[in-house]
Structures are given as C-alpha cells and as structure tokens.
Write an enzyme that holds these catalytic residues in place. Structure first.
Site, PDB file in Angstrom:
ATOM      1  N   GLU A  33       0.943  -0.963   0.128  1.00 23.82           N
ATOM      2  CA  GLU A  33       0.114  -0.140   0.124  1.00 23.82           C
ATOM      3  C   GLU A  33       0.777   1.332  -0.079  1.00 23.82           C
ATOM      4  O   GLU A  33       0.406   2.315   0.785  1.00 23.82           O
ATOM      5  CB  GLU A  33      -0.936   0.117   1.220  1.00 23.82           C
ATOM      6  CG  GLU A  33      -1.859  -1.225   1.048  1.00 23.82           C
ATOM      7  CD  GLU A  33      -3.169  -1.138   2.325  1.00 23.82           C
ATOM      8  OE1 GLU A  33      -3.057  -0.311   3.139  1.00 23.82           O
ATOM      9  OE2 GLU A  33      -4.064  -1.770   2.223  1.00 23.82           O
ATOM     10  N   GLU A 102      -6.475  -8.197  -0.820  1.00 20.39           N
ATOM     11  CA  GLU A 102      -7.204  -8.015   0.585  1.00 20.39           C
ATOM     12  C   GLU A 102      -8.622  -7.633   0.500  1.00 20.39           C
ATOM     13  O   GLU A 102      -8.988  -6.543   0.069  1.00 20.39           O
ATOM     14  CB  GLU A 102      -6.184  -6.817   1.383  1.00 20.39           C
ATOM     15  CG  GLU A 102      -5.007  -7.332   1.807  1.00 20.39           C
ATOM     16  CD  GLU A 102      -4.530  -6.085   2.871  1.00 20.39           C
ATOM     17  OE1 GLU A 102      -4.970  -5.384   3.444  1.00 20.39           O
ATOM     18  OE2 GLU A 102      -3.137  -6.200   2.887  1.00 20.39           O
TER      19      GLU A 102
END
Length: 578
Positions: A33, A102
């Site tokens: 991320e 995710e």
C-alpha cells in the site's frame, strides 16, 4: 530493505517452497500500500517503486510478484487491489490478471473504540461483484483473526485482539454464519469455473438497478450472475425467459443460466452465539509488588537538558519511560500560606502519561488513535525547597501507517509548566531532566517463573487490598480441563500488561467504547463505522490465553497494573460456542 527481502527469499528457496521448485508459494508481494504515500513523495516515490520492483524480480523466484494499491507498478509486477470492494478495479495493463489481495472481512479495533462488524451478506456481495466483473483472484484479510501478543500491536492504540470479525475468530473457532455462507459462495463459484476462465462477461441491463453478467464456454455452457444494486427494494426480473426475484443489494449465481444455486443475501447457515463462561480454574497464591517511582541515580538513568523523544531513548525495548526533574520553591510563595495550589501542565506527543509529584499520584492523561497527543493539567501540592516531579510516559504501540511515520514523536516533547507561582509561570521544559527506560519490575524480570521467587512479594490478604497505580501482581492457576479456548477476564483491572509463564499476552486496557451502536442493515456500501457494537463496554475485556503456553498445574500469571485494579476479580474463562 534489499537485505531483508533477499534473506526471506533465500529461506524460502532453501526449503524449496516456491511453486517453481514444486512448493506451495504461488505468488509474492513486494511493498505494501505504498501508492497513497507516493502521491506526496513525487518523483522520488516513483523511483523507489521502480527500484523495489527491479530488485524483487531480480531474485528469480519463478512465481509472479504483486504490488497492492500501486497503480504505477512496472512490468512484470502485477498491481492489485485492497479494500471492502474491488469490482471498480482494473490493472494497469490489459494482459495483467485482476487480483484482489485484501478483501476486508471486517476491521481492526482500537482501544476506546467500538467493535466493527461486517455483515456476511455484504461481504459475499462484494466478492460476487468482483467475480462477475472478471476478477481472477481473491484473498481474504482476515480469514482467520489473531492476537497481537507481546507489544506487537501497532497503530498506535490498536488492541491486542486482531479478531477482525473474520470467518475464523481469534480463538480459532468458526464464526457463523460468515464461515459457511462464504464457503457456499465459493462452492457456487467453483461450479462456474469452466465458463469463468473461458470468457469475459457479457453484460445486459435487466432494469434500472439490475444486470446480468453472462459467461460462456462453448458446447452450450452458460453461467449467469444476476445482480440487484438497489439498497432497499427486491427486484423481479426476466432472464433467459424465466422469472427471478433478486433481494436488495444481492447477486444470484446460476451455473447453468437457469437455476439459482446461491444468493449473496440469502443466508442459510445458523448463527453462532459465543459466550465466555467460568473455567473452574481459580487464582491462588496471589501476591503483589509495588513499583517504585524513578529517582535520581537509579539504574540505567541518563541526564539531559530538555525533553527527549521517547522511542529514541527506549529504542522500543519497553513501553515505559520515566521523565524526572526537581523544582525549587521559595519559602515566600503565597500558596505555602494557604493560597491556591499551583497548576502543573504537561503536553505530550503521546500516548499516555502518569503524573507523580513528591511521590504522590496526581492522575493520568491518554491519547487516542485519532489524536495521539496528550495534555494533563491539575493543581499540585508543592512544599518549600526541592520538589520532585516524576512523569511516566507510556507508549501504546509503534505507528504503522502514514506519510513519514518514522518522524512521528512519542513521549513528553511538548512542555512542562508550573502555573500560579508568585513569579507567574515557570517553564520546566529546558531544565535538567533524568531519564530511565523501563520499570524496576522489568529490570528485576518479575515476569520470569525462575526470577520472581527471589523478590520480596507482599502475600496473603494484603496482596489484594492495594488498588494503587504502578503495582505488579502475581498469581498461579491450573489449566482448565477439556480443550475449549481460554481467555483472561480483566474487566476489574485498569491498564497494563499481562504475562503467563513468562510469555506476554499483550497490553490490556479497560478503555470504554464510544460510538454509534444502532441497528445494522447489510445493504448499502460498507465502511468500518457502519455496523458498530460494544458501546459502553470495554473495547477489549478478554485476552486470549493459548493452551500451548500452559502446563497442567501451577501456571504463573503476572500483571503490571498502571492505574489500580482489583486482582481478586480476575479470572480464567472458556470460550463457548452454541
């Protein structure tokens, strides 16, 4: 970073774990991320992403590499999606598979916050939306909840429990209906496999909020996903000359384009009810040890002019750092002759502070995950001559996300000021301070089953009477029979840390949850503040005790209590599922 990455990859290769070696690892990820930070870092961020990608690919694992939330991931790295939904996502090249690294099954908890719950109807809807769009890969985060043992919880302020409302909970128990409803979803998707991997979807509008996504695989093979995006109303549609009713905010899966085998909003599984019940195991041989307030010349102290950042001093070897200084009060001060006491203010970067003056406890102040900074202000009783101010600064985890979080300060780096003296305000911030990392009990290794016996503990009924701050407690218990998962019920305590047989259960804190725990409806876009529970209760009351840590008899429990609690009401409980 390169050294760390190379070390992990070499370990995997040594054990022949990559699929290219005949092992089970089919995919690797480099970075995590980084995309949201990259926007602020500009060209340097892009340069770093390219470097990390090239470095990873050069390790020759024989399996693909992914970067999540990284739109500019360079070939051959696959950019992937993380989130509550990923049907909006398209990779940066048409020849890259669409991957959801995710799929958030719930959300984490923070001390003082509520428990987020994600309805399984919505989670299943999100996954089915991704598949009907042509998604290739789904990984649940979390599928199995866990525990942040020791001081591994970050945030800061993230709880020791990382249950995440996952299909398998923190204790390893199946959570229904989430577990079975998702299992049925994937069985239904599996029935559609041949068509899903053979074609892209053909999308047809069936109404204002309704669509059909159709996949074919030749020889009359046909798969349909019928979708109703309306948040409130069910819909009646005609597809393939048949009538179907679609519940609000749902997808029906038809592996033969005729018969519905699954609908995301229609839950057949029963709901589990979890209870914490007495285990029959009682605490015995309770004793206490009173932590001393740091003084000059104690072990391991350093002295400096001004206020130092906490983690730079402790190097994260402990949550605790003492800041101590002395202030001289003139005998002529008005407050010494019946006037108003001066006020001491302490401004800290976080995360908590306990304030002592001349050995007397004046109170505490706490930050939150949203606002880590701490401010303390209270009148203090000073005497003529020298007065000792001792501030115990407490960390509640290292930061774990945010631009340049390595620069975020912890500890008392603001100001320490006495207000209301005859001369006005006295700023103590730049005078000489003494620092002591850690507690006396930590240095004496009170948590160790071998060391604690050499310490002069207070025993018997006196051990349970003291509900003062900065107190160590120890007790013994026998392992409960049978095999249900176990937890420690610490509702009667305040804030601190717990150990069993020398191993850390983690931080505990009876911070009461504030939030909005109204009704929860599955339909509509989910965000972590949508379906809250636990308002008015401690965010985390129970702390997971792995049975593998226990022996049949004489297990040592040690608690360090910062605020003052009632150890006589602490108990070992079993997690029971009906």
């Amino acid at each position: 970073m390169q050294g760390f990455t190379e070390k992990i990859v070499e370990m995997m290769k040594e054990h022949r774990f990559f699929a290219s070696q005949g092992g089970p690892i089919i995919l690797s990820q480099i970075e995590n991320e980084f995309g949201p930070e990259l926007k602020a870092l500009g060209p340097a961020g892009h340069s770093y992403v390219n470097w990390a990608a090239k470095m990873a690919v050069g390790l020759n694992t024989g399996v693909p590499w992914v970067m999540c939330k990284e739109d500019d991931a360079p070939d051959p790295i696959i950019n992937a999606c993380n989130g509550f939904y990923c049907d909006y996502f398209t990779p940066n090249k048409p020849y890259k598979p669409t991957m959801w690294t995710e799929a958030w099954s719930g959300w984490f908890t923070e001390f003082g916050g509520t428990i987020p719950k994600r309805p399984v109807e919505d989670l299943a809807f999100g996954v089915a939306r991704f598949i009907q769009k042509g998604g290739s890969y789904i990984n649940y985060y979390m599928y199995h909840g866990g525990t942040n043992f020791g001081r591994t919880a970050g945030g800061p302020f993230i709880t020791t429990s990382y249950d995440y409302d996952a299909p398998i909970d923190e204790y390893g128990l199946v959570q229904e209906p989430k577990y079975s409803h998702l299992k049925q979803l994937h069985l239904a998707i599996k029935q559609c496999e041949a068509a899903l991997v053979s074609s892209d979807p053909h999308v047809t509008k069936l109404g204002n909020y309704e669509e059909a996504h159709v996949f074919t695989a030749g020889k009359g093979s046909c798969v349909a996903f019928l979708t109703n995006y309306h948040m409130n109303a069910p819909a009646k549609v005609i597809f393939n000359k048949r009538h179907f009713t679609l519940p609000a905010w749902s997808i029906s899966i038809l592996p033969d384009c005729r018969n519905v085998v699954y609908n995301t909003a229609t839950v057949a599984a029963k709901t589990t009810h979890v209870q914490m019940v007495p285990s029959g195991s009682i605490l015995y041989s309770v004793a206490r040890y009173d932590e001393s307030i740091a003084t000059y010349g104690d072990r391991g102290t350093i002295t400096a002019r001004g206020l130092l950042e906490q983690v730079n001093v402790t190097r994260d070897t402990t949550d605790y750092l003492w800041y101590t200084t002395s202030v001289d009060i003139k005998a002529s001060e008005s407050f010494l002759r019946g006037g108003k006491w001066p006020t001491l203010t302490v401004d800290s970067a976080g995360h908590a502070v306990h304030v002592f003056v001349n050995g007397h406890f004046y109170g505490s102040a706490f930050g939150t995950r949203e606002n880590r900074k701490v401010s303390f202000s209270a009148p203090v009783n000073l005497r003529g001559g020298a007065n000792r101010i001792a501030l115990l600064s407490v960390a509640v985890g290292l930061p774990n996300v945010g631009l340049h979080f390595e620069t975020w300060a912890t500890g008392i780096v603001g100001s320490v000021v006495l207000h209301g003296l005859d001369e006005g305000n006295k700023d103590l911030s730049w005078q000489k301070w003494t620092y002591q990392a850690g507690l006396q009990g930590e240095a004496m290794n009170l948590i160790s089953p071998t060391e604690e016996s050499s310490v002069d503990w207070i025993k018997g009924s006196l051990a349970k009477q003291n509900k003062q701050p900065l107190t160590w407690y120890k007790a013994y218990f026998d392992a409960p029979r049978e095999n249900e998962p176990l937890a420690l019920d610490l509702k009667s305590m305040g804030k601190g840390q717990a150990w069993i047989n020398g191993q850390s259960l983690g931080r505990y804190w009876m911070a009461y949850a504030k939030g909005n725990c109204g009704t929860c409806h599955y339909a509509g876009t989910y965000r972590q503040n949508k379906c809250q529970s636990g308002c008015g209760e401690p965010t985390q009351r129970w702390y997971h005790v792995p049975r593998s840590w226990l022996k049949p008899r004489g297990n040592l429990l040690v608690l360090f209590e910062e605020l003052g609690g009632d150890v006589s009401k602490v108990s070992v409980v079993k997690r029971s599922v009906n």
